[in-house]
Design a protein around this motif. Structure first.
Motif, PDB file in Angstrom:
ATOM      1  N   TYR A 105       0.706  -1.626   0.310  1.00  0.00           N
ATOM      2  CA  TYR A 105       0.278  -0.182   0.205  1.00  0.00           C
ATOM      3  C   TYR A 105       1.110   1.468  -0.174  1.00  0.00           C
ATOM      4  O   TYR A 105       0.251   2.268  -0.865  1.00  0.00           O
ATOM      5  CB  TYR A 105      -1.286   0.055   1.253  1.00  0.00           C
ATOM      6  CG  TYR A 105      -1.959   1.394   1.315  1.00  0.00           C
ATOM      7  CD1 TYR A 105      -2.753   1.200   0.428  1.00  0.00           C
ATOM      8  CD2 TYR A 105      -1.079   2.292   2.131  1.00  0.00           C
ATOM      9  CE1 TYR A 105      -3.637   2.751   0.388  1.00  0.00           C
ATOM     10  CE2 TYR A 105      -2.007   3.103   2.238  1.00  0.00           C
ATOM     11  CZ  TYR A 105      -3.315   3.516   1.241  1.00  0.00           C
ATOM     12  OH  TYR A 105      -4.116   4.648   1.507  1.00  0.00           O
ATOM     13  N   VAL A 106       2.542   1.426   0.514  1.00  0.00           N
ATOM     14  CA  VAL A 106       2.832   2.436   1.400  1.00  0.00           C
ATOM     15  C   VAL A 106       3.622   2.698  -0.398  1.00  0.00           C
ATOM     16  O   VAL A 106       4.346   3.752  -1.086  1.00  0.00           O
ATOM     17  CB  VAL A 106       3.932   2.611   1.571  1.00  0.00           C
ATOM     18  CG1 VAL A 106       5.029   3.162   1.695  1.00  0.00           C
ATOM     19  CG2 VAL A 106       2.976   2.276   3.302  1.00  0.00           C
ATOM     20  N   VAL A 107       3.640   1.613  -0.744  1.00  0.00           N
ATOM     21  CA  VAL A 107       4.360   1.381  -2.327  1.00  0.00           C
ATOM     22  C   VAL A 107       3.876   2.093  -3.247  1.00  0.00           C
ATOM     23  O   VAL A 107       4.146   3.289  -4.634  1.00  0.00           O
ATOM     24  CB  VAL A 107       5.556   0.266  -3.001  1.00  0.00           C
ATOM     25  CG1 VAL A 107       6.011   0.235  -4.151  1.00  0.00           C
ATOM     26  CG2 VAL A 107       6.753  -0.147  -1.341  1.00  0.00           C
ATOM     27  N   LEU A 108       2.683   1.136  -3.729  1.00  0.00           N
ATOM     28  CA  LEU A 108       0.953   2.528  -4.728  1.00  0.00           C
ATOM     29  C   LEU A 108       0.991   3.679  -4.317  1.00  0.00           C
ATOM     30  O   LEU A 108       0.910   4.086  -4.928  1.00  0.00           O
ATOM     31  CB  LEU A 108       0.406   0.212  -3.963  1.00  0.00           C
ATOM     32  CG  LEU A 108      -0.708   1.229  -5.422  1.00  0.00           C
ATOM     33  CD1 LEU A 108      -0.006   0.551  -6.743  1.00  0.00           C
ATOM     34  CD2 LEU A 108      -2.225   0.386  -5.028  1.00  0.00           C
ATOM     35  N   LYS A 109       1.550   3.982  -3.269  1.00  0.00           N
ATOM     36  CA  LYS A 109       0.589   5.153  -2.408  1.00  0.00           C
ATOM     37  C   LYS A 109       1.785   6.203  -3.256  1.00  0.00           C
ATOM     38  O   LYS A 109       1.813   6.908  -3.715  1.00  0.00           O
ATOM     39  CB  LYS A 109       0.499   5.176  -1.082  1.00  0.00           C
ATOM     40  CG  LYS A 109       0.072   6.995  -1.409  1.00  0.00           C
ATOM     41  CD  LYS A 109      -1.190   6.221   0.049  1.00  0.00           C
ATOM     42  CE  LYS A 109      -1.660   7.783   0.094  1.00  0.00           C
ATOM     43  NZ  LYS A 109      -2.745   7.945  -0.072  1.00  0.00           N
ATOM     44  N   GLU A 110       2.878   5.997  -3.409  1.00  0.00           N
ATOM     45  CA  GLU A 110       4.488   6.019  -3.205  1.00  0.00           C
ATOM     46  C   GLU A 110       4.339   6.589  -5.369  1.00  0.00           C
ATOM     47  O   GLU A 110       4.233   7.500  -5.223  1.00  0.00           O
ATOM     48  CB  GLU A 110       5.337   5.670  -2.619  1.00  0.00           C
ATOM     49  CG  GLU A 110       6.704   6.636  -2.804  1.00  0.00           C
ATOM     50  CD  GLU A 110       6.704   8.157  -2.673  1.00  0.00           C
ATOM     51  OE1 GLU A 110       6.895   9.202  -3.794  1.00  0.00           O
ATOM     52  OE2 GLU A 110       6.278   8.673  -1.629  1.00  0.00           O
ATOM     53  N   ALA A 111       4.020   5.239  -5.646  1.00  0.00           N
ATOM     54  CA  ALA A 111       3.913   5.102  -6.848  1.00  0.00           C
ATOM     55  C   ALA A 111       2.621   6.686  -7.585  1.00  0.00           C
ATOM     56  O   ALA A 111       2.582   7.706  -8.668  1.00  0.00           O
ATOM     57  CB  ALA A 111       3.693   3.767  -7.071  1.00  0.00           C
ATOM     58  N   HIS A 112       1.598   6.488  -6.617  1.00  0.00           N
ATOM     59  CA  HIS A 112      -0.079   7.675  -7.278  1.00  0.00           C
ATOM     60  C   HIS A 112       0.540   8.805  -7.183  1.00  0.00           C
ATOM     61  O   HIS A 112       0.631   9.619  -8.129  1.00  0.00           O
ATOM     62  CB  HIS A 112      -1.292   7.078  -6.113  1.00  0.00           C
ATOM     63  CG  HIS A 112      -1.638   5.711  -7.299  1.00  0.00           C
ATOM     64  ND1 HIS A 112      -2.338   5.328  -6.380  1.00  0.00           N
ATOM     65  CD2 HIS A 112      -1.856   5.227  -7.986  1.00  0.00           C
ATOM     66  CE1 HIS A 112      -3.288   4.585  -6.781  1.00  0.00           C
ATOM     67  NE2 HIS A 112      -2.174   3.965  -8.316  1.00  0.00           N
TER      68      HIS A 112
END
Length: 173
Positions: A105-112
């Motif tokens: 979730y943190v990685v995805l949020k950063e990618a977003h």
């Protein structure tokens, strides 16, 4: 229990307490046979006695057949318990959604965040075309009509915007 007044005996009106002491165990046995669970059976019987008390009070003179009334209450309440059990057993919980782990979730949020930052660096026309295409899920014709441009312009703007976005994101990675 008759009470004596002088020489004549005067019958006492039936009370719920006397009925409880005389019939509670028989009603629990009946309920156990119907619901197959002692704790639930005791609850059913207690609810039946409580309902009888609320409706008629301690002196149950208004009930023609208090025992029959009580037995009917226990049977009906047992049926309700069985219906609730059947409904609960028939219910199938919805399938679990594949939820990303906290790290994902943190990685995805950063990618977003990175994509949004790169998107803000595009020209307004290119940003509009990408947002309408991939976020609003509009077709090329709908984007052209919305922006008042030709379909060819939509295609070229989308292609150039994706190339520019890829270049911006490569520089960030």
């Amino acid at each position: 229990m008759p009470a004596r007044r002088g020489d004549a005996t005067v019958p006492q009106p039936p009370t719920l307490t006397a009925l409880y002491h005389a019939q509670r165990l028989a009603m629990v046995r009946l309920a156990v046979l119907l619901v197959d669970d002692l704790a639930t059976a005791e609850d059913v019987v207690q609810d039946a006695f409580t309902a009888l008390y609320r409706r008629h009070g301690e002196h149950i003179t208004g009930v023609d057949n208090a025992l029959g009334y009580l037995r009917t209450s226990v049977v009906n309440a047992s049926h309700s318990v069985l219906r609730r059990r059947r409904t609960a057993r028939a219910w199938t919980p919805p399938a679990e959604v594949d939820v990303p782990s906290a790290e994902e979730y943190v990685v995805l949020k950063e990618a977003h965040r990175e994509v949004l930052a790169a998107l803000s660096q595009l020209s307004p026309r290119r940003r509009e075309v990408l947002v309408l295409r991939y976020w609003a899920d509009l077709s090329e014709a709908e984007i052209a009509a919305t922006l008042g441009i030709s379909r060819g312009t939509v295609k070229s703007a989308a292609s150039r915007a994706l190339d520019a976005l890829a270049d911006i994101l490569k520089g960030r990675i």
